[in-house]
Structures are given as structure tokens and as C-alpha cells.
Design an enzyme around this catalytic site. Sequence first.
Site, PDB file in Angstrom:
ATOM      1  N   ALA A 100     -22.285 -38.475 -14.388  1.00 34.04           N
ATOM      2  CA  ALA A 100     -21.491 -37.965 -15.508  1.00 34.04           C
ATOM      3  C   ALA A 100     -21.975 -36.637 -16.061  1.00 34.04           C
ATOM      4  O   ALA A 100     -21.263 -36.003 -16.838  1.00 34.04           O
ATOM      5  CB  ALA A 100     -21.467 -39.007 -16.628  1.00 34.04           C
ATOM      6  N   ALA A 101     -23.183 -36.200 -15.696  1.00 31.62           N
ATOM      7  CA  ALA A 101     -23.697 -34.929 -16.203  1.00 31.62           C
ATOM      8  C   ALA A 101     -23.385 -33.761 -15.284  1.00 31.62           C
ATOM      9  O   ALA A 101     -23.722 -32.617 -15.590  1.00 31.62           O
ATOM     10  CB  ALA A 101     -25.209 -35.019 -16.420  1.00 31.62           C
ATOM     11  N   ARG A 172     -20.398 -28.663  -2.675  1.00 30.57           N
ATOM     12  CA  ARG A 172     -20.420 -27.721  -1.550  1.00 30.57           C
ATOM     13  C   ARG A 172     -20.782 -26.326  -2.041  1.00 30.57           C
ATOM     14  O   ARG A 172     -20.417 -25.920  -3.124  1.00 30.57           O
ATOM     15  CB  ARG A 172     -19.046 -27.669  -0.865  1.00 30.57           C
ATOM     16  CG  ARG A 172     -18.807 -28.810   0.066  1.00 30.57           C
ATOM     17  CD  ARG A 172     -17.707 -28.468   1.058  1.00 30.57           C
ATOM     18  NE  ARG A 172     -16.450 -28.134   0.428  1.00 30.57           N
ATOM     19  CZ  ARG A 172     -15.465 -27.469   1.025  1.00 30.57           C
ATOM     20  NH1 ARG A 172     -15.618 -27.049   2.262  1.00 30.57           N
ATOM     21  NH2 ARG A 172     -14.336 -27.235   0.414  1.00 30.57           N
ATOM     22  N   SER A 209     -17.520 -38.725  -4.257  1.00 26.35           N
ATOM     23  CA  SER A 209     -18.606 -38.022  -3.571  1.00 26.35           C
ATOM     24  C   SER A 209     -18.230 -37.710  -2.131  1.00 26.35           C
ATOM     25  O   SER A 209     -17.855 -38.594  -1.366  1.00 26.35           O
ATOM     26  CB  SER A 209     -19.874 -38.879  -3.594  1.00 26.35           C
ATOM     27  OG  SER A 209     -20.185 -39.289  -4.910  1.00 26.35           O
ATOM     28  N   ASP A 241      -5.683 -33.756  -3.257  1.00 25.44           N
ATOM     29  CA  ASP A 241      -4.824 -33.218  -2.192  1.00 25.44           C
ATOM     30  C   ASP A 241      -3.348 -33.292  -2.589  1.00 25.44           C
ATOM     31  O   ASP A 241      -2.568 -32.384  -2.304  1.00 25.44           O
ATOM     32  CB  ASP A 241      -5.062 -33.988  -0.893  1.00 25.44           C
ATOM     33  CG  ASP A 241      -6.490 -33.887  -0.408  1.00 25.44           C
ATOM     34  OD1 ASP A 241      -7.110 -32.818  -0.587  1.00 25.44           O
ATOM     35  OD2 ASP A 241      -7.009 -34.891   0.124  1.00 25.44           O
ATOM     36  N   ARG A 244      -2.689 -30.687  -5.403  1.00 24.63           N
ATOM     37  CA  ARG A 244      -2.564 -29.344  -4.815  1.00 24.63           C
ATOM     38  C   ARG A 244      -1.252 -29.182  -4.069  1.00 24.63           C
ATOM     39  O   ARG A 244      -0.568 -28.152  -4.206  1.00 24.63           O
ATOM     40  CB  ARG A 244      -3.737 -29.095  -3.872  1.00 24.63           C
ATOM     41  CG  ARG A 244      -5.057 -28.854  -4.583  1.00 24.63           C
ATOM     42  CD  ARG A 244      -6.228 -28.933  -3.626  1.00 24.63           C
ATOM     43  NE  ARG A 244      -7.455 -28.412  -4.230  1.00 24.63           N
ATOM     44  CZ  ARG A 244      -8.676 -28.651  -3.770  1.00 24.63           C
ATOM     45  NH1 ARG A 244      -8.838 -29.415  -2.673  1.00 24.63           N
ATOM     46  NH2 ARG A 244      -9.738 -28.136  -4.360  1.00 24.63           N
ATOM     47  N   HIS A 268      -9.738 -36.669   3.828  1.00 24.33           N
ATOM     48  CA  HIS A 268      -9.970 -35.775   2.691  1.00 24.33           C
ATOM     49  C   HIS A 268     -10.884 -34.623   3.081  1.00 24.33           C
ATOM     50  O   HIS A 268     -11.809 -34.272   2.362  1.00 24.33           O
ATOM     51  CB  HIS A 268     -10.565 -36.579   1.529  1.00 24.33           C
ATOM     52  CG  HIS A 268     -10.722 -35.812   0.258  1.00 24.33           C
ATOM     53  ND1 HIS A 268      -9.675 -35.175  -0.362  1.00 24.33           N
ATOM     54  CD2 HIS A 268     -11.819 -35.576  -0.514  1.00 24.33           C
ATOM     55  CE1 HIS A 268     -10.104 -34.595  -1.467  1.00 24.33           C
ATOM     56  NE2 HIS A 268     -11.405 -34.810  -1.575  1.00 24.33           N
TER      57      HIS A 268
END
Length: 411
Positions: A100-101, A172, A209, A241, A244, A268
Site C-alpha cells: 500500500a505504500a 518496470r 504484481s 488493458d 486503455r 497481460h
Amino acid sequence: MAATSASTFSIGSSVSLGTRGSSLAQPKPFGVRFNYQSSLASFHGLKAANSLNFKLETSFLGKERAAALRDSFIQKAQLSNKSSRGLQVQASYKVAVLGAAGGIGQPLALLVKMSPLVSALHLYDIANVKGVAADLSHCNTPSQVLDFTGASELANCLNGVNVVVIPAGVPRKPGMTRDDLFNINANIVKTLVEAVADNCPDAFIHIISNPVNSTVPIAAEVLKQKGVYDPKKLFGVTTLDVVRANTFVAQEKNLKLIDVDVPVVGGHAGITILPLLSKTKPFVSFTDEEVENLTVRIQNAGTEVVEAKAGAGSATLSMAYAAARFVESSLRALDGDGDVYECSYVQSDLTDLPFFASRVKLGRKGIETLIPSDLQGLTEYEQKALEALEPELKASIEKGINFVQKQSVTA
């Protein structure tokens, strides 16, 4: 009618509480109103208002889903009117955000905090989560915010939780593929899902994740080893997805965004993301060039953001938005809404692959039905793209399964 001073509450739902105020979106009222003086008595932290507005156009829900939710409230209102009790909107579900951080976790926690269905919001991370929780706890929405730091507090975080959302992991960076993330994030997901299995095995589990194509199979294997695997309650969040695809198609074809719904299937990551543009609602025709350009852009949209941020992060805000939409859909399903559909990466028998993203119908016990119709009557382009993605997706699935099995042998 004179306006009263009350908070407007509209996020991820077609319900707006109050008569005036600000919200994330400013949709047009649908025109359905129930006047119950005590209708918001259960909302501590919000000023009481004497009406419940249903808004058809919302930021998270398409027209059909918003109408379905509106109809469910109409039915509840009619029943409550007969019993002279007034319509009660209950915040009764516990949601935990693990990670959550982080860059996704913080905006996601804010959006979930705004849901009228959440009674408790549990925030977990290995560090820096106490400040996030303190900040969010000042928002005057119904849910109580609690923070949990480190492995020693993870069990308490998960106790009694209905929905667990896992955005934990590293993002990433430029030049990094989703596969590069694997070794780091695989261990994180494995550890967190083990804790979920031990402390809230009946919860809906939302995996954010990356690489999702592998981390969802990892989660499934962990749950199997723990003897609590329910494939109906494990979801890879691929909503971004869809978000978008809807956005890009609306922009390209000058459509009203709220009307657009593009199913996205496969996985994904990269070419495993397959937007089925031929299934777009409302129906719209595309040239071959438009199909190619839109498909490639949707597949590479994450890289588009990573490059634009120039090393400062990945798609955190849009991912948080999409994840919050999926959380809200899950909460609606748990609350008995009988018309909740989302695309998600789940255990599937629609193809030869054990996991596959498609539209699913959600219910109180998780996935009620996989929707096979989207894969019928594909265009030649879509059929070839589906065949092309299968080897890569299969390899990612096997990589996740093998990771857990090797860890077990080593242990």
C-alpha cells in the site's frame, strides 16, 4: 428543491450520495431519486442527506452495468418502502491492500477508501505505510483505515478480509521487460499469498504484481499446496488493458467514452494482450490499419508510460484506477449485484491454456461464468493474433508453476 450541503460520493459505482458536492466525475443524473430522510444513517463521517441519486454515466461503470446497479437499488428501495424502513446503504466489506505504500498502492488505497461498500481498509507494506494510513484516515468516508508493517503484522492485516489486492513488487524501469521482473516479484507474491491462504482463504484475491501471466499461476500453486485453492476467487487484474482499449478506441473514433466497451482477452503482457476490436460496443468499423495501430498501442501502452516517465516510474495512476474499478466490481458482486461482468486473467477452459483472460460474470462466490461468446466469430486478424499469443502465454504460465514447484523441492 433547495440544495443541501452534503458530500457527494461517486467512485467506482453508479451511486452518488448527497445532493451537491464534488466528485471525481461529473456525470449526468439518470433522473431516479428516492427520498428517504434516514437513508444515509449508516454513513458515519458523511453528512446526512435526504436523497439517493443514481447516475447513469460514471467513471468506472459502463452504461449497461450502471443501469443494472441502478435497477438493483430500485428493487431494494421498493422492498424497503413496503416495510417502511428506508433504504440502507451498508459499508460492510474489509479490503486489504498489500503493497500500500508503493506507487500503485497509494492511489489505489485512496480510491478504495472512497467506496461506499468498504467498512475497513487494511494497508500493508514492509515500510512507510503508517504515514499513508494516517493521511487516508482523515478522509471522511465510512471505512476505518488500519496500517500494518512487516511480516510480523501481516496475519493481523489479513484476518477477516473479504478482498485482498496485491500490487506489491518492483515496477518496470526503462529497458526492463515484464519477464525481468519475475525473480523479484515471484518471491513477493508467493510469500503474500501464503499468508492469505493461512489467514483469509475465502477472500477474493486480486493479483496486480507483474508479470501477471506468471504471478497468477504462482498464486494458484501456492493455494493448492495449502489446500485452499478456489479458482473462482483468484483473479489477475487485467482491467487496465480494457480501460486503455476503451479510451483509445473512443479517441480514435470520436465516440462517447462512457458508451465504449472493448473486451480484451489473452494475457497481460505484450502480444498476449489481445483487444477484440470486432466486438466493440457500440459497433464501429475499423480499417485494417486502424486495427493494427490500435492493437499495437494497447499492447505497448505500459511501455509508452514507462518511456514518458523517463525512469521515474511506470503506469501507477492508471493501474490504480483500473484496479479500483475491479475492486468495486468484486464488492458489488459480493453485495449481491447479479449483473457484474469484467475481463480478468483466471483459470479457464476457453482455450487449451490453463489460464486465460476473458470476460467473466462475478457473483458472491467469485466467478459464476466464463463468457465464451467473445471468442466466437473472430476476424482473421484476431484469430491469427490469438494463435500467436498462445506459445508465449503458455511459457509464462509454465514458468510460474515451475517456480513454485522448484521452491517446494528445495524446501
